[in-house]
Design an enzyme around this catalytic site. Structure first.
Site, PDB file in Angstrom:
ATOM      1  CD  GLN A 169      -3.255  -4.472   6.830  1.00  0.00           C
ATOM      2  OE1 GLN A 169      -3.190  -3.485   6.100  1.00  0.00           O
ATOM      3  NE2 GLN A 169      -3.873  -5.578   6.484  1.00  0.00           N
TER       4      GLN A 169
ATOM      5  CG  ASP B 280      -9.191  -0.096   5.307  1.00  0.00           C
ATOM      6  OD1 ASP B 280      -8.939  -0.379   4.122  1.00  0.00           O
ATOM      7  OD2 ASP B 280      -8.418  -0.328   6.251  1.00  0.00           O
TER       8      ASP B 280
ATOM      9  CE  LYS C 297      -3.711  -2.521   2.278  1.00  0.00           C
ATOM     10  NZ  LYS C 297      -4.360  -2.919   3.536  1.00  0.00           N
TER      11      LYS C 297
END
Ligand code: NDP
Length: 318
Positions: free
Chosen positions: A97, A120, A53
């Site tokens: 994460q 997200d 990412k």
């Protein structure tokens, strides 16, 4: 006849190239979008995901920040960290994460993320907006699947979509996106009776279970579109020989590396499906592309370019 392969790698490149004019426009206004990634502990898979990412940000000329609190972090410490990132004007996107260590209340940490920076798409406000079909930041993997279908000319309207897996990050949001695209949707899970028979009724079959090669040809109606979301690593030579018995090139690659990535879909499905996403190189790269879309969209929305962002980024993922 072998299925048409739906390349996520190519589609991901296209999506990211299309972001460049928007990034340039922000730069002309003195803004470089910034993604902050919080990675707690030393889970090797998570480290690879976050590294990929960060690399994607770098390639597009976006800022990124990699924050690595210790594995021993408490819920309160992580909530405090997220709140600090919420306050910082130079941070446009925050991703935490997953998975977090067991002592941490994941929901509390995700709830702390400012919905406007929730790239997200996991915050309940964004989930609610998705369910009620309002513009919002969409979860990256489901949004990526929709982009992949759209850009390969596969229109879900009127089709029967069967999604196997009901997680909050993949199965459930994808079911809603397919529904909004006018598919008739069936959401399956571990308690579904006669899963192969249910799966065989699908025009579009999505496997998001985390079970290596579980979806065999008997799950697939000939000609169906099969989307393989699963990412599983195999390193057992006996298993590889069994799964790749009819795919000598893939077996050879496995032997060279002593491991291979394998989806939830059995390699033999390529002989039955009409279209299929490969693993690797299918849904995975799209997840990252949609994270970039969300980061740029968040930067634009936070700076009042909301209408434009919704047109070009966020709404495109519906
Ligand atoms: P979860 O473990 O959160 O959810 C798995 C789902 O699959 C559950 O709903 C579970 O049912 C269902 N399931 C498991 N086994 C069976 C079975 N035998 N029959 C029917 N249903 C079953 O996984 P995620 O949604 O987080 O991830 C799924 C896969 O996608 C993983 O391989 C993950 O690595 C991958 N992934 C890939 C991404 C990408 O970018 N390509 C991004 C995110 C995930 P129940 O609810 O009843 O337990």
């Amino acid at each position: 006849m072998a299925a048409r392969l739906l390349s996520g790698t190519e589609t991901s490149k296209q999506i990211q190239a299309e972001l460049l004019p928007q990034i340039e426009e922000l730069k002309r206004a003195g803004v470089i979008p910034c993604l902050a990634a919080v990675l707690v502990g030393d889970n090797p898979a998570s480290q690879i995901y976050v590294r990929n990412k960060m690399r994607a940000c770098e390639k597009l000329g976006l800022h990124s920040e990699h924050i690595t609190p210790p594995t021993s972090s408490t819920t309160a410490e992580l909530v405090g960290l997220v709140q600090e990132l919420n306050r910082r004007d130079d941070v446009d996107g925050i991703l935490v994460q997953l998975p977090l260590p067991p002592q941490v209340d994941t929901q509390q940490v995700l709830l702390a993320v400012d919905p406007a920076k929730d790239v997200d798409g996991f915050h309940p406000m964004n989930v609610g907006a998705l369910v009620s079909k309002r513009d919002a930041l969409r979860p990256c993997t489901p949004a990526g699947v929709m982009e992949l279908l759209r850009r390969h000319g596969i229109d879900p309207e009127g089709q029967h979509a069967v999604v196997i897996g009901r997680s909050d990050i993949v199965g459930k949001p994808l079911a809603f996106l397919l529904l909004h695209a006018h598919a008739t949707v069936t959401l399956c899970h571990s308690r579904t009776r006669d899963l192969p028979a249910m799966a065989r009724t699908a025009d579009i079959l999505v496997a998001a279970m985390g079970r290596t090669a579980y979806v065999t040809p008997e799950f697939v109606r000939p000609g169906a579109t099969v989307i393989d979301v699963g990412i599983n690593r195999i390193d057992d030579p006996a298993l590889a020989e069994k799964l790749f018995a009819r795919h000598p090139q893939r077996l050879e690659k496995f032997r060279q590396k002593d491991s291979a990535l394998m989806g939830d879909v059995h390699p033999d499905v390529v002989e039955v499906a009409g279209a299929l996403t490969p693993v690797p190189g299918g849904v995975g790269p799209l997840t990252i592309a949609m994270l970039m879309v969300n980061t740029v969209a968040a930067a634009r929305m936070r700076r009042g370019q909301a209408a434009a962002a919704q047109r070009s980024g966020v709404a495109a993922a519906t």
